[in-house]
Design an enzyme around this catalytic site. Structure first.
Site, PDB file in Angstrom:
ATOM      1  N   CYS A 210       0.814  -1.218   0.000  1.00  0.00           N
ATOM      2  CA  CYS A 210       0.000   0.000   0.000  1.00  0.00           C
ATOM      3  C   CYS A 210       0.847   1.268   0.000  1.00  0.00           C
ATOM      4  CB  CYS A 210      -0.995  -0.013   1.157  1.00  0.00           C
ATOM      5  SG  CYS A 210      -0.258   0.076   2.817  1.00  0.00           S
ATOM      6  N   HIS A 266      -2.800   1.147   6.901  1.00  0.00           N
ATOM      7  CA  HIS A 266      -3.066   1.192   5.471  1.00  0.00           C
ATOM      8  C   HIS A 266      -3.076   2.625   4.962  1.00  0.00           C
ATOM      9  CE1 HIS A 266      -4.331  -0.483   1.689  1.00  0.00           C
ATOM     10  NE2 HIS A 266      -5.439   0.226   1.653  1.00  0.00           N
ATOM     11  N   HIS A 278      -6.083   1.995  -4.394  1.00  0.00           N
ATOM     12  CA  HIS A 278      -5.113   1.510  -3.412  1.00  0.00           C
ATOM     13  C   HIS A 278      -4.708   0.080  -3.734  1.00  0.00           C
ATOM     14  CE1 HIS A 278      -8.150  -0.769  -0.644  1.00  0.00           C
ATOM     15  NE2 HIS A 278      -8.680  -0.618  -1.839  1.00  0.00           N
TER      16      HIS A 278
END
Length: 312
Positions: A210, A266, A278
């Protein structure tokens, strides 16, 4: 192995992984630590549990791209403890620390006062001057330029003088001087990788995690941010996470456990209209998702802006 001002140690393979420690390498990771690593074969060799264990057992730190410079801290047999100089981190003020096979590094003559070629294609073929294939370079690889014309860019590489087709690169003054894009430019770059499988520690167009994804999409647009999500979440300009009307395309969205008050885990890129793009987690691929009604809606803890504010 002593380093001098006249030489630099760089990554000599298209992509290599930086490990927490050599003891973290498993048998199934053989393709990842081979003298010529193969990320795709490595991924195929792992089952779902083994892939997830890269994360759970804190095995990987980050990745290096071809030509990326490092500082060697220590050599232990066939392994080198390094600092990745182009990857800012709170772990070391000089860059990102970790271990990798010494065979993945090469000492080359230092270059100065050269412009750079940034790979702007998803991947680009590197050729010898007599047109023999050398390596396939991932997106955002950066190499010093020797000269360039309309069709070819001659570059200085760990494999000697070589060239890339001009249509596959962007010429930039220096690695930290990539021309600035806007939020939409960041999203446009990110969209090119829709469907690319997540890879823990990933920093290449063979697979991003991420924060590797957010780092590289911003880097491609001239924004030099930290490598990890925790560091990224306190950089840039703070935007109110409760005021979605204030968010702009290209902002970074950060998420934490326990409905936003626990450990940050995240980061995604705001796509606009209540959506983000993402790289989610192991076993999933880069996607565009709407926040409303999802766990992300509950876990949002911070929004940061790195681009110039847009005006209407």
């Amino acid at each position: 192995m002593a380093q001098t001002q006249s030489t630099t140690w760089v990554c000599r393979v298209p992509v290599t992984s930086v490990w927490t420690h050599p003891e973290k390498v498993r048998e199934v990771d053989a393709h990842g630590v081979a003298d010529t690593p193969d990320i795709n074969k490595w991924r195929e060799a792992m089952n779902q549990k083994e892939t997830k264990d890269l994360t759970l057992s804190n095995r990987l730190q980050t990745q290096l791209l071809y030509g990326e410079p490092v500082l060697i801290e220590e050599i232990d047999g066939t392994w080198a403890k390094i600092i990745a100089l182009w990857q800012p981190s709170h772990k070391d003020e000089r860059g990102y620390p970790g271990w990798l096979p010494l065979a993945h590094l090469k000492e080359i003559d230092s270059v100065a006062d050269r412009s750079y070629a940034r790979v702007s294609a998803d991947k680009a073929q590197l050729w010898t001057l007599d047109r023999r294939p050398v390596a396939q370079l991932p997106f955002n690889s950066l190499l010093p330029v020797k000269d360039a014309n309309e069709t070819r860019v001659h570059v200085h590489t760990p494999d000697g003088d070589a060239y890339i087709e001009a249509k596959h690169v962007q010429l930039v003054p220096a690695p930290e001087q990539i021309p600035l894009g806007n939020g939409q430019s960041i999203v446009n770059e990110a969209e090119r990788f829709l469907g690319l499988q997540y890879f823990w520690g990933g920093m290449s167009s063979l697979g991003y995690d991420c924060s590797g994804f957010s780092h590289h999409m911003l880097k491609a647009n001239g924004y030099y941010i930290s490598r990890d999500a925790g560091d990224q979440s306190v950089e840039g300009v703070e935007i109110d996470p409760l005021d979605s009307a204030a968010w702009q395309t290209g902002d970074l969205l950060f998420f934490a456990y326990d409905e936003g008050v626990g450990k940050l885990h995240h980061v995604g890129i705001y796509y606009g209209d209540g959506m983000m793009i993402h790289s989610p987690t192991s076993g999933k691929a880069i996607e565009i998702t709407r926040l409303e009604g999802t766990v992300y809606d509950k876990e949002l803890c911070a929004v940061r802006r790195f681009t110039q504010e847009e005006t209407t």
